[in-house]
Design a protein around this motif. Structure first.
Motif, short mmCIF file in Angstrom:
data_model
loop_
_atom_site.label_atom_id
_atom_site.label_comp_id
_atom_site.label_asym_id
_atom_site.label_seq_id
_atom_site.Cartn_x
_atom_site.Cartn_y
_atom_site.Cartn_z
N GLU A 102 2.26 2.05 20.46
CA GLU A 102 2.18 2.46 19.07
C GLU A 102 2.57 1.23 18.27
O GLU A 102 3.60 0.62 18.54
CB GLU A 102 3.14 3.61 18.79
CG GLU A 102 2.77 4.88 19.50
CD GLU A 102 3.80 5.96 19.26
OE1 GLU A 102 3.43 7.00 18.71
OE2 GLU A 102 4.96 5.74 19.63
N CYS A 103 1.75 0.87 17.28
CA CYS A 103 1.95 -0.41 16.60
C CYS A 103 2.17 -0.23 15.10
O CYS A 103 1.65 0.72 14.50
CB CYS A 103 0.74 -1.32 16.83
SG CYS A 103 0.46 -1.68 18.58
N TRP A 104 2.92 -1.18 14.53
CA TRP A 104 3.21 -1.19 13.10
C TRP A 104 3.13 -2.62 12.58
O TRP A 104 3.37 -3.58 13.31
CB TRP A 104 4.62 -0.66 12.83
CG TRP A 104 4.84 0.74 13.25
CD1 TRP A 104 4.67 1.87 12.51
CD2 TRP A 104 5.28 1.19 14.55
NE1 TRP A 104 4.97 2.98 13.26
CE2 TRP A 104 5.36 2.59 14.51
CE3 TRP A 104 5.63 0.53 15.72
CZ2 TRP A 104 5.75 3.35 15.59
CZ3 TRP A 104 6.01 1.28 16.81
CH2 TRP A 104 6.08 2.68 16.73
N VAL A 119 -0.57 0.97 12.56
CA VAL A 119 -1.90 0.43 12.80
C VAL A 119 -2.34 0.81 14.20
O VAL A 119 -1.52 1.10 15.07
CB VAL A 119 -1.95 -1.11 12.61
CG1 VAL A 119 -1.71 -1.51 11.17
CG2 VAL A 119 -0.96 -1.80 13.53
N GLN A 120 -3.65 0.79 14.43
CA GLN A 120 -4.18 1.12 15.76
C GLN A 120 -3.81 0.07 16.79
O GLN A 120 -3.47 0.39 17.92
CB GLN A 120 -5.71 1.26 15.69
CG GLN A 120 -6.18 2.48 14.95
CD GLN A 120 -5.89 3.74 15.72
OE1 GLN A 120 -4.75 4.20 15.79
NE2 GLN A 120 -6.90 4.32 16.30
N ALA A 121 -3.94 -1.21 16.41
CA ALA A 121 -3.64 -2.32 17.31
C ALA A 121 -3.31 -3.54 16.47
O ALA A 121 -3.68 -3.62 15.29
CB ALA A 121 -4.82 -2.60 18.23
N CYS A 122 -2.63 -4.50 17.06
CA CYS A 122 -2.28 -5.73 16.36
C CYS A 122 -3.40 -6.74 16.56
O CYS A 122 -3.55 -7.30 17.65
CB CYS A 122 -0.97 -6.29 16.90
SG CYS A 122 0.46 -5.26 16.51
N MET A 123 -4.19 -6.94 15.52
CA MET A 123 -5.31 -7.87 15.56
C MET A 123 -5.10 -8.93 14.48
O MET A 123 -4.71 -8.60 13.37
CB MET A 123 -6.62 -7.14 15.31
CG MET A 123 -6.84 -5.92 16.18
SD MET A 123 -7.42 -6.32 17.78
CE MET A 123 -9.15 -6.39 17.47
N ILE A 124 -5.40 -10.19 14.84
CA ILE A 124 -5.25 -11.29 13.89
C ILE A 124 -6.26 -12.37 14.22
O ILE A 124 -6.60 -12.58 15.40
CB ILE A 124 -3.81 -11.86 13.91
CG1 ILE A 124 -3.60 -12.87 12.79
CG2 ILE A 124 -3.48 -12.45 15.24
CD1 ILE A 124 -2.16 -13.31 12.62
#
Length: 171
Positions: free
Chosen positions: A145-147, A158-163
């Motif tokens: 579970e991401c924030w 957020v659904q996933a940590c994307m950058i």
């Protein structure tokens, strides 16, 4: 021979009672598993907070995990004015500071890390530069579970940590 309706037959009453008890037991088990899963997730919920400390001749940024579980930091994003920076030394007043790695690390519960610490006469310049700096961290729990959090300390799920690579802070 007298004919009874099927629902008045004693064997059928016993069978229907057993079916009802089985259904209640199944629903109770499903609900109990749901509650157990939610409890497990809540027992390892991370809660990161970004803080700044400024006092006369010292300046620092810190990140603390005030949650109940480890925070797996997936990325850090530091933005200075119009550009994303890869390292603290790219921000002019931050050239001569003590640095610590913040992106892609795991922060245990009730622990903190200071990614930037400075002691000296230029602390005022660092505090002034802080007004144009934004910091964003994306972190996840062990259940993925991401924030995302920034200096306002309001986590957004957020659904996933994307950058994108050009935005990623490398220290």
């Amino acid at each position: 021979m007298t004919y009874r309706k099927w629902y008045k037959n004693p064997e059928m009453i016993v069978a229907l009672s057993a079916l009802l008890i089985g259904l209640v037991t199944a629903f109770t088990s499903i609900y109990s598993a749901y509650v157990d899963r939610e409890y497990s997730r809540a027992s390892v919920w991370p809660r990161l907070e970004i803080f700044r400390s400024f006092s006369g001749d010292s300046f620092s940024y810190g990140v603390s995990n005030n949650g109940t579980g480890p925070a797996i930091i997936k990325y850090a994003k530091v933005h200075d004015g119009e550009k994303y920076v890869k390292a603290w030394h790219e921000i002019e007043p931050f050239e001569d500071i003590i640095q610590s790695h913040i992106s892609t690390r795991t922060l245990s519960p009730q622990n903190s890390v200071k990614p930037v610490a400075y002691q000296g006469e230029s602390a005022d310049a660092l505090a002034t530069a802080d007004t144009s700096i934004t910091i964003e961290l994306c972190y996840c729990s062990i259940y993925e579970e991401c924030w995302v959090i920034d200096k306002s300390n309001r986590p957004t799920s957020v659904q996933a940590c994307m950058i994108e690579d050009e935005q990623k802070f490398l220290q």
